[in-house]
Scaffold this motif. Structure first.
Motif, mmCIF file in Angstrom:
data_model
loop_
_atom_site.group_PDB
_atom_site.id
_atom_site.type_symbol
_atom_site.label_atom_id
_atom_site.label_comp_id
_atom_site.label_asym_id
_atom_site.label_seq_id
_atom_site.Cartn_x
_atom_site.Cartn_y
_atom_site.Cartn_z
ATOM 1 N N ALA A 27 -24.058 -2.143 -13.433
ATOM 2 C CA ALA A 27 -23.133 -2.329 -12.111
ATOM 3 C C ALA A 27 -21.975 -1.805 -11.664
ATOM 4 C CB ALA A 27 -23.351 -4.695 -11.617
ATOM 5 N N GLY A 28 -21.430 -1.913 -10.203
ATOM 6 C CA GLY A 28 -19.960 -1.308 -10.236
ATOM 7 C C GLY A 28 -19.713 -2.793 -10.283
ATOM 8 N N PRO A 29 -17.621 -1.921 -10.424
ATOM 9 C CA PRO A 29 -17.016 -3.063 -10.491
ATOM 10 C C PRO A 29 -17.113 -3.974 -8.322
ATOM 11 C CG PRO A 29 -15.947 -0.940 -10.262
ATOM 12 C CD PRO A 29 -17.459 -0.803 -10.115
ATOM 13 N N GLN A 30 -16.738 -4.952 -8.958
ATOM 14 C CA GLN A 30 -16.125 -5.557 -7.072
ATOM 15 C C GLN A 30 -15.297 -4.951 -6.834
ATOM 16 O OE1 GLN A 30 -15.010 -10.505 -7.714
ATOM 17 N NE2 GLN A 30 -15.639 -10.669 -5.855
ATOM 18 N N LEU A 31 -15.085 -4.269 -5.130
ATOM 19 C CA LEU A 31 -14.334 -4.165 -4.861
ATOM 20 C C LEU A 31 -13.043 -5.356 -4.804
ATOM 21 C CD1 LEU A 31 -15.870 -2.024 -2.125
ATOM 22 C CD2 LEU A 31 -14.476 -0.972 -4.212
ATOM 23 N N ARG A 32 -11.382 -5.094 -4.192
ATOM 24 C CA ARG A 32 -10.272 -5.976 -3.734
ATOM 25 C C ARG A 32 -10.696 -6.069 -2.936
ATOM 26 N NH1 ARG A 32 -4.695 -5.740 -2.652
ATOM 27 N NH2 ARG A 32 -4.030 -8.217 -3.651
ATOM 28 N N ALA A 33 -10.726 -7.678 -2.596
ATOM 29 C CA ALA A 33 -10.717 -7.922 -1.074
ATOM 30 C C ALA A 33 -9.810 -9.244 -0.723
ATOM 31 C CB ALA A 33 -12.323 -8.952 -0.593
ATOM 32 N N VAL A 34 -9.171 -9.338 0.370
ATOM 33 C CA VAL A 34 -8.255 -10.574 0.008
ATOM 34 C C VAL A 34 -8.362 -11.003 1.881
ATOM 35 C CG1 VAL A 34 -6.551 -9.159 1.285
ATOM 36 C CG2 VAL A 34 -5.523 -11.068 0.583
ATOM 37 N N SER A 35 -8.135 -12.667 2.562
ATOM 38 C CA SER A 35 -7.796 -13.460 3.469
ATOM 39 C C SER A 35 -6.512 -13.988 3.462
ATOM 40 C CB SER A 35 -8.483 -14.356 3.358
ATOM 41 O OG SER A 35 -8.533 -15.618 4.650
ATOM 42 N N GLY A 36 -6.167 -13.660 4.801
ATOM 43 C CA GLY A 36 -4.539 -13.463 5.236
ATOM 44 C C GLY A 36 -5.029 -13.743 6.402
ATOM 45 N N ILE A 37 -3.896 -14.309 7.254
ATOM 46 C CA ILE A 37 -2.665 -14.283 8.130
ATOM 47 C C ILE A 37 -2.018 -13.151 8.609
ATOM 48 C CG2 ILE A 37 -1.418 -15.319 9.939
ATOM 49 C CD1 ILE A 37 -4.299 -16.740 9.360
ATOM 50 N N ILE A 38 -2.304 -12.089 9.921
ATOM 51 C CA ILE A 38 -1.723 -10.637 9.699
ATOM 52 C C ILE A 38 0.413 -10.976 10.612
ATOM 53 C CG2 ILE A 38 -1.384 -8.742 12.053
ATOM 54 C CD1 ILE A 38 -4.869 -9.099 12.030
ATOM 55 N N LEU A 39 0.709 -10.566 9.811
ATOM 56 C CA LEU A 39 2.400 -10.891 9.756
ATOM 57 C C LEU A 39 2.907 -9.637 11.027
ATOM 58 C CD1 LEU A 39 3.776 -12.166 6.662
ATOM 59 C CD2 LEU A 39 3.153 -13.096 8.796
ATOM 60 N N ASP A 40 1.929 -8.501 10.652
ATOM 61 C CA ASP A 40 2.655 -7.040 11.321
ATOM 62 C C ASP A 40 1.154 -5.821 11.245
ATOM 63 O OD1 ASP A 40 3.646 -4.827 12.665
ATOM 64 O OD2 ASP A 40 5.231 -4.669 11.091
ATOM 65 N N ALA A 41 1.105 -5.410 12.341
ATOM 66 C CA ALA A 41 0.024 -4.098 11.984
ATOM 67 C C ALA A 41 0.564 -2.945 12.848
ATOM 68 C CB ALA A 41 -1.450 -4.322 12.434
ATOM 69 N N SER A 42 0.742 -1.789 12.030
ATOM 70 C CA SER A 42 0.847 0.185 12.129
ATOM 71 C C SER A 42 -0.084 1.021 12.197
ATOM 72 C CB SER A 42 2.415 0.561 11.941
ATOM 73 O OG SER A 42 1.762 0.639 10.124
ATOM 74 N N PRO A 43 -0.415 2.388 12.771
ATOM 75 C CA PRO A 43 -1.504 2.788 12.044
ATOM 76 C C PRO A 43 -1.601 2.827 10.641
ATOM 77 C CG PRO A 43 -0.210 3.613 14.579
ATOM 78 C CD PRO A 43 0.358 2.423 13.800
ATOM 79 N N HIS A 44 -0.649 2.777 9.878
ATOM 80 C CA HIS A 44 -0.599 3.064 8.405
ATOM 81 C C HIS A 44 -0.505 1.700 7.121
ATOM 82 C CE1 HIS A 44 -1.131 7.446 9.599
ATOM 83 N NE2 HIS A 44 0.236 6.995 10.272
ATOM 84 N N LEU A 45 -0.217 0.465 8.106
ATOM 85 C CA LEU A 45 -0.010 -0.335 7.609
ATOM 86 C C LEU A 45 -0.305 -2.009 7.500
ATOM 87 C CD1 LEU A 45 1.751 -1.041 4.422
ATOM 88 C CD2 LEU A 45 4.115 -1.342 5.920
ATOM 89 N N LEU A 46 -0.654 -2.712 7.121
ATOM 90 C CA LEU A 46 -1.261 -4.136 7.659
ATOM 91 C C LEU A 46 -0.291 -5.080 6.522
ATOM 92 C CD1 LEU A 46 -2.816 -5.766 9.629
ATOM 93 C CD2 LEU A 46 -5.068 -5.509 7.064
ATOM 94 N N VAL A 47 -0.227 -5.941 6.907
ATOM 95 C CA VAL A 47 0.975 -7.083 6.560
ATOM 96 C C VAL A 47 0.840 -8.374 7.202
ATOM 97 C CG1 VAL A 47 3.655 -8.145 5.935
ATOM 98 C CG2 VAL A 47 2.921 -5.526 6.651
ATOM 99 N N LEU A 48 -0.072 -8.774 6.043
ATOM 100 C CA LEU A 48 -0.343 -10.045 5.474
ATOM 101 C C LEU A 48 0.685 -11.090 4.673
ATOM 102 C CD1 LEU A 48 -3.993 -9.187 4.700
ATOM 103 C CD2 LEU A 48 -3.365 -9.282 7.208
ATOM 104 N N ALA A 49 0.100 -12.241 5.223
ATOM 105 C CA ALA A 49 0.535 -13.895 5.031
ATOM 106 C C ALA A 49 -0.921 -14.093 3.754
ATOM 107 C CB ALA A 49 0.923 -14.502 6.156
ATOM 108 N N ALA A 50 -0.590 -14.130 2.562
ATOM 109 C CA ALA A 50 -1.787 -14.322 2.372
ATOM 110 C C ALA A 50 -1.514 -15.351 0.502
ATOM 111 C CB ALA A 50 -2.899 -12.813 1.412
ATOM 112 N N GLY A 51 -2.346 -16.257 0.319
ATOM 113 C CA GLY A 51 -1.612 -16.988 -0.375
ATOM 114 C C GLY A 51 -0.575 -17.524 -0.918
#
Length: 312
Positions: A27-51
């Motif tokens: 089996a292949g490894p698990q991918l990284r996933a995260v749950s959060g609230i969007i703080l900011d977003a641009s075409p190249h960067l997503l900023v979240l509040a998570a944990g």
């Protein structure tokens, strides 16, 4: 979240001693996933509040955005809850904005609404099915009647969850008319069937799985009136570790049982994400765990194997 080092170490030691399970590639490894609230977003960067921390994630032109369907950068508004899956490189692969799921027994139906009993742990949900989604839902859920099961992928709205598409096909029987396995049916250490997910972006459930056969005795955490399901399950308790393998994507991870999956036990259906799985929902994962195993939340399911005796 990625598996803990101790879990990964056990998996490697088991593989070194016993080898991979017969007939299954590694089996292949698990991918990284995260749950959060969007703080900011641009075409190249997503900023979240998570944990409780700020998380900055790189995006590219290939990053897919879902918000009730195919979305774009405009859907990434501050304050919205999201589930994010990264590629192995760390760049964001998919973003699901405001996604949720409602599965359970229909209690009542209105002109464009459905009242659903999601089980003793999740309460009731009032789901709006807008006209543009009703046709898609009816194709796979032709009986929107009290007593039948429903499973829909939703997007959050000020009025509550709004159905976008069916999560899976509706079983043809009433929720209280499920045929249980024979009492003498053998119980396998490796279960094969359907993996789905439960909850919503921004939900409070800890990462892990809801298992359909949590023991109701003592402090194991099970439901006294849980159905037996259509698969002979071994009994576990909340806190047990199980290994889940995505047979469509080849990824696997060990996750804790965090809840009794008594609602999943009522669904004797199949996933056809890659071929047709054996009948029965053998596991419900939290959104982060499901996405980390390569599942697409908007697809609703993947064909799975679940090992209850230890990691792959």
């Amino acid at each position: 979240m990625p598996p803990s080092p101790s879990v990964e170490a056990r998996r490697r030691r088991r593989a070194a001693v016993f080898g991979a399970p017969p007939g299954l590639p590694e089996a292949g490894p698990q991918l990284r996933a995260v749950s959060g609230i969007i703080l900011d977003a641009s075409p190249h960067l997503l900023v979240l509040a998570a944990g409780g921390t700020e998380v900055r994630l790189a995006m590219s032109g290939d990053t897919g955005v879902w918000h009730g369907g195919r979305g774009g950068l405009a859907a990434l508004r501050p304050g919205r809850p999201v589930i994010v899956r990264q590629k192995a490189s760390g760049v964001v692969d998919r973003i699901w904005v405001g996604i949720g799921r409602v599965a359970g027994t229909i209690l009542a139906c209105g002109r464009d609404t459905v009242e659903v009993d999601m089980g003793p742990h999740r309460g009731r949900a009032h789901v709006v099915i807008p006209p543009h989604a009703l046709g898609r839902v009816l194709v796979r859920h032709p009986r929107l009647e009290p007593g039948y099961l429903i499973d829909v992928i939703c997007v959050g709205s000020p009025d509550g969850p709004r159905a976008v598409r069916p999560g899976t096909s509706q079983p043809g029987y009433r929720a209280d008319d499920l045929a249980a396995p024979e009492p003498t049916a053998p119980v396998s250490g490796v279960l094969h069937g359907t993996a789905t997910w439960f909850g919503e972006a921004g939900g409070e459930a800890p990462d892990g799985a809801a298992y359909p056969a949590v023991d109701s005795e003592g402090a194991a955490g099970g439901c006294a009136d849980a159905p037996s399901g259509c698969v002979p399950f071994p009994y576990l308790s909340v806190g047990s570790e199980i290994s889940v393998r995505n047979e469509c994507g080849g990824r696997a991870a060990t996750v804790p049982v965090v809840e009794c999956g008594c609602t999943a036990a009522r669904f004797c259906d199949r996933c056809v994400e890659c071929d047709a799985s054996p009948r029965g929902r053998i596991i419900e994962l939290t959104p982060v765990a499901f996405a980390g195993l390569g599942g697409d939340l908007d697809a609703g399911c993947f064909n799975a194997s679940v090992r209850v005796e230890g990691p792959w």
